[in-house]
Motif scaffolding. Structure first.
Motif, mmCIF file in Angstrom:
data_model
loop_
_atom_site.group_PDB
_atom_site.id
_atom_site.type_symbol
_atom_site.label_atom_id
_atom_site.label_comp_id
_atom_site.label_asym_id
_atom_site.label_seq_id
_atom_site.Cartn_x
_atom_site.Cartn_y
_atom_site.Cartn_z
ATOM 1 N N THR A 70 -11.308 4.950 13.025
ATOM 2 C CA THR A 70 -9.861 5.007 12.821
ATOM 3 C C THR A 70 -9.307 6.191 13.610
ATOM 4 N N LEU A 71 -7.990 6.252 13.690
ATOM 5 C CA LEU A 71 -7.346 7.386 14.350
ATOM 6 C C LEU A 71 -6.881 8.442 13.360
ATOM 7 N N GLY A 72 -7.246 8.279 12.094
ATOM 8 C CA GLY A 72 -6.886 9.290 11.096
ATOM 9 C C GLY A 72 -5.391 9.484 10.962
ATOM 10 N N GLU A 73 -4.657 8.402 11.120
ATOM 11 C CA GLU A 73 -3.192 8.506 11.158
ATOM 12 C C GLU A 73 -2.561 8.850 9.819
ATOM 13 N N ASN A 74 -3.337 8.749 8.750
ATOM 14 C CA ASN A 74 -2.794 9.042 7.420
ATOM 15 C C ASN A 74 -3.230 10.403 6.895
ATOM 16 N N SER A 75 -3.627 11.297 7.791
ATOM 17 C CA SER A 75 -4.090 12.611 7.341
ATOM 18 C C SER A 75 -2.957 13.444 6.743
ATOM 19 N N HIS A 76 -1.720 13.185 7.158
ATOM 20 C CA HIS A 76 -0.554 13.929 6.643
ATOM 21 C C HIS A 76 0.507 12.924 6.186
ATOM 22 N N PRO A 77 0.292 12.270 5.063
ATOM 23 C CA PRO A 77 1.199 11.186 4.652
ATOM 24 C C PRO A 77 2.627 11.641 4.353
ATOM 25 N N ASP A 78 2.818 12.933 4.059
ATOM 26 C CA ASP A 78 4.160 13.426 3.714
ATOM 27 C C ASP A 78 4.807 14.191 4.856
ATOM 28 N N SER A 79 4.248 14.072 6.041
ATOM 29 C CA SER A 79 4.796 14.815 7.174
ATOM 30 C C SER A 79 6.167 14.283 7.587
ATOM 31 N N THR A 80 7.058 15.204 7.890
ATOM 32 C CA THR A 80 8.362 14.831 8.480
ATOM 33 C C THR A 80 8.364 15.079 9.984
ATOM 34 N N THR A 81 7.257 15.573 10.500
ATOM 35 C CA THR A 81 7.146 15.851 11.936
ATOM 36 C C THR A 81 6.646 14.626 12.697
ATOM 37 N N TYR A 82 5.669 13.937 12.121
ATOM 38 C CA TYR A 82 5.108 12.765 12.773
ATOM 39 C C TYR A 82 5.124 11.574 11.823
ATOM 40 N N ALA A 83 5.532 10.428 12.325
ATOM 41 C CA ALA A 83 5.233 9.169 11.646
ATOM 42 C C ALA A 83 3.757 8.867 11.885
ATOM 43 N N SER A 84 3.201 8.001 11.067
ATOM 44 C CA SER A 84 1.754 7.761 11.161
ATOM 45 C C SER A 84 1.354 7.228 12.535
ATOM 46 N N HIS A 85 2.171 6.352 13.147
ATOM 47 C CA HIS A 85 1.808 5.817 14.454
ATOM 48 C C HIS A 85 1.895 6.893 15.539
ATOM 49 N N GLU A 86 2.794 7.845 15.353
ATOM 50 C CA GLU A 86 2.903 8.949 16.309
ATOM 51 C C GLU A 86 1.695 9.884 16.185
ATOM 52 N N LEU A 87 1.311 10.179 14.954
ATOM 53 C CA LEU A 87 0.148 11.043 14.733
ATOM 54 C C LEU A 87 -1.118 10.381 15.277
ATOM 55 N N ALA A 88 -1.194 9.057 15.161
ATOM 56 C CA ALA A 88 -2.357 8.336 15.676
ATOM 57 C C ALA A 88 -2.535 8.588 17.172
ATOM 58 N N GLU A 89 -1.463 8.546 17.925
ATOM 59 C CA GLU A 89 -1.572 8.736 19.366
ATOM 60 C C GLU A 89 -1.923 10.179 19.722
ATOM 61 N N VAL A 90 -1.389 11.132 18.964
ATOM 62 C CA VAL A 90 -1.750 12.527 19.205
ATOM 63 C C VAL A 90 -3.238 12.732 18.940
ATOM 64 N N ARG A 91 -3.725 12.148 17.849
ATOM 65 C CA ARG A 91 -5.131 12.325 17.503
ATOM 66 C C ARG A 91 -6.046 11.612 18.500
ATOM 67 N N ARG A 92 -5.554 10.524 19.080
ATOM 68 C CA ARG A 92 -6.330 9.851 20.120
ATOM 69 C C ARG A 92 -6.543 10.795 21.316
ATOM 70 N N GLU A 93 -5.477 11.465 21.720
ATOM 71 C CA GLU A 93 -5.568 12.401 22.844
ATOM 72 C C GLU A 93 -6.465 13.587 22.502
ATOM 73 N N GLU A 94 -6.357 14.081 21.276
ATOM 74 C CA GLU A 94 -7.212 15.188 20.844
ATOM 75 C C GLU A 94 -8.676 14.784 20.893
ATOM 76 N N MET A 95 -8.961 13.555 20.468
ATOM 77 C CA MET A 95 -10.336 13.069 20.443
ATOM 78 C C MET A 95 -10.924 13.018 21.848
ATOM 79 N N VAL A 96 -10.143 12.521 22.805
ATOM 80 C CA VAL A 96 -10.614 12.443 24.189
ATOM 81 C C VAL A 96 -10.934 13.835 24.724
ATOM 82 N N ALA A 97 -10.038 14.775 24.483
ATOM 83 C CA ALA A 97 -10.251 16.140 24.982
ATOM 84 C C ALA A 97 -11.472 16.783 24.339
ATOM 85 N N ALA A 98 -11.637 16.589 23.042
ATOM 86 C CA ALA A 98 -12.785 17.179 22.346
ATOM 87 C C ALA A 98 -14.096 16.602 22.859
#
Length: 445
Positions: A70-98
């Protein structure tokens, strides 16, 4: 399922650091490993739990593949900064870099893009089998995954699915705990724990890779709902001089078919003085000269089965390997032992309910080829199968058993702790333990 909150203080790393048994765990043999597949439930699992090991293997020339469920998109369910689909894409990029930090600039994760928090074995089964099959093509493959008892539903589900797939193909599998170090206790370490020592370079690269998982190791913002997920009290568990894994339990059928195909007598039961003498000692220690109904579990090629048949009215001999049973059948035919029934079964899963009322149950060099849960179940079934005056024989090698979670001491300790059993014979040598148990009479306390 373990209940915990990542915001709680958890078990301080200082307690784990004082746990001598942790750092005395056997070292995982990585020599010659040439293909590795790492299964992570979420981006960052692979770095937190196994980043140093992944880098060590890649540095040694192994071909490393990382699969992220998974992309761990629900790690911050109450976030007002990222919607879950937005967080998913950020985490995808983080995963590639790591991953490129750990493995190399051309490394690319395999994303399954399944839903965070709701993994099922059904949806994982096919892709996991595909990637395990890729690993199997190596000369010495290795599979890493999240631990199936970690207390996080996605970690647990992925771990179970991977263990089954790897076990069925006879591929070595180890699982890395993540949340165990938060909710667990140094006084109750998992059975089958092994360690991988990390050098300074491996640890430094792991730290650099973890820094790429910004959304997990730093707050998303200073607003409510954006708090850091992996705080310092969690991360301190993963800056150790070693990483720790729990051995998966291989499938007995796959492993022992392969072993008996490679060699007609893989344990030298016919030629080794140790094996021949051990059988003689076991037979000499039996409290009775003759038994009625005998159950011989893990009979392999039947060397002990033949001897038991000479002292029993009937013997049911069981093994997980069809190849071994063919050899046992030929051996029995030579001596014309018509009182033996050979049964192909993987225990305890294939236990037959008609295996009851036994005068003797023999478990020789077999108990440690179970997981802890499997041995607990199998031991219980053996006890239940005994007649009131029956005997249970355990005989096992006393030294470490590579790549399996139990050893002989674990197997025998489990029997000694059963309140319904009492030991009637005990014989210990440098290389093996032999114990015979009877049932405690029901009218005794």
């Amino acid at each position: 399922m373990v209940s915990f909150d990542h915001r709680d203080p958890g078990t301080p790393e200082a307690k784990w650091a004082r746990c001598g048994a942790l750092y005395r765990a056997p070292e995982l043999d990585l020599a010659g490993v040439d293909r590795v597949v790492v299964f992570a439930a979420h981006p960052d699992d692979e770095t937190i739990g196994a980043g140093g090991t992944v880098h060590r293997l890649a540095r040694a020339g192994a071909d490393v593949r990382v699969v992220v469920a998974t992309l761990g998109e629900n790690s911050h369910p109450d976030s007002t900064t990222y919607a879950s689909h937005e967080l998913a894409e950020v985490r995808r990029e983080e995963m590639v870099a790591a991953l490129r930090t750990l493995v190399g600039p051309d490394a690319a994760p395999h994303f399954l893009d399944l839903s965070d928090g709701s993994l099922t074995e059904e949806q994982l089964r096919a892709p996991v089998a595909e990637h395990v099959a890729w690993a199997e093509q190596g000369r010495k493959p290795l599979v890493l995954s999240t631990w199936e008892q970690d207390g996080h539903t996605d970690h647990d589900t992925l771990g179970r699915t991977v263990a089954l797939a790897a076990g069925a193909r006879g591929v070595r599998c180890v699982q890395f705990p993540v949340w165990l170090w938060h909710w667990g206790s140094p006084t109750r370490l998992p059975r089958g724990l092994v360690r991988v020592p990390l050098g300074d370079v491996d640890r430094a690269v792991k730290r650099a890779a973890l820094d790429h998982h910004v959304t997990q190791v730093q707050p998303l913002s200073d607003r409510p709902g954006d708090e850091v997920l992996l705080g310092p009290h969690v991360l301190e568990h993963f800056d150790r001089s070693a990483e720790f894994f729990v051995l998966g339990t291989p499938d007995q059928r796959a492993v022992f078919d392969r072993v008996h195909t490679a060699s007609a007598d893989p344990w030298d039961v016919d030629t080794s003085w140790y094996e021949r003498r051990k059988r003689d000692v076991l037979l000499a220690c039996l409290p009775r000269e003759h038994y009625g109904s005998v159950l011989d579990l893990g009979c392999s090629t039947g060397a002990l089965t033949v001897e038991l048949a000479r002292r029993a009215r009937s013997v049911t001999a069981v093994d997980a390997s069809d190849v071994a049973l063919r050899a046992a059948r030929a051996r029995l035919a030579e001596d014309d032992h018509a009182n033996v029934e050979l049964v192909h079964a993987v225990l305890p899963a294939d236990w037959r309910e008609d295996w009851t009322g036994r005068d003797l149950v023999v478990v020789s060099e077999m108990g440690y080829f179970c997981s802890p849960a499997q041995w607990h179940e199998l031991l219980g079934r053996c006890v239940a199968a005994l007649r009131p005056d029956g005997h249970l024989v355990l005989c096992h090698w006393r030294h470490p058993i590579a790549d399996w979670p139990l050893d002989g001491a674990d197997v025998h300790r489990g029997a000694r702790r059963r309140p319904e059993l009492r030991r009637v014979v005990s014989h210990r040598e440098r290389d093996f333990d032999l114990e015979i148990f009877g049932l405690v009479p029901r009218d005794e306390p």
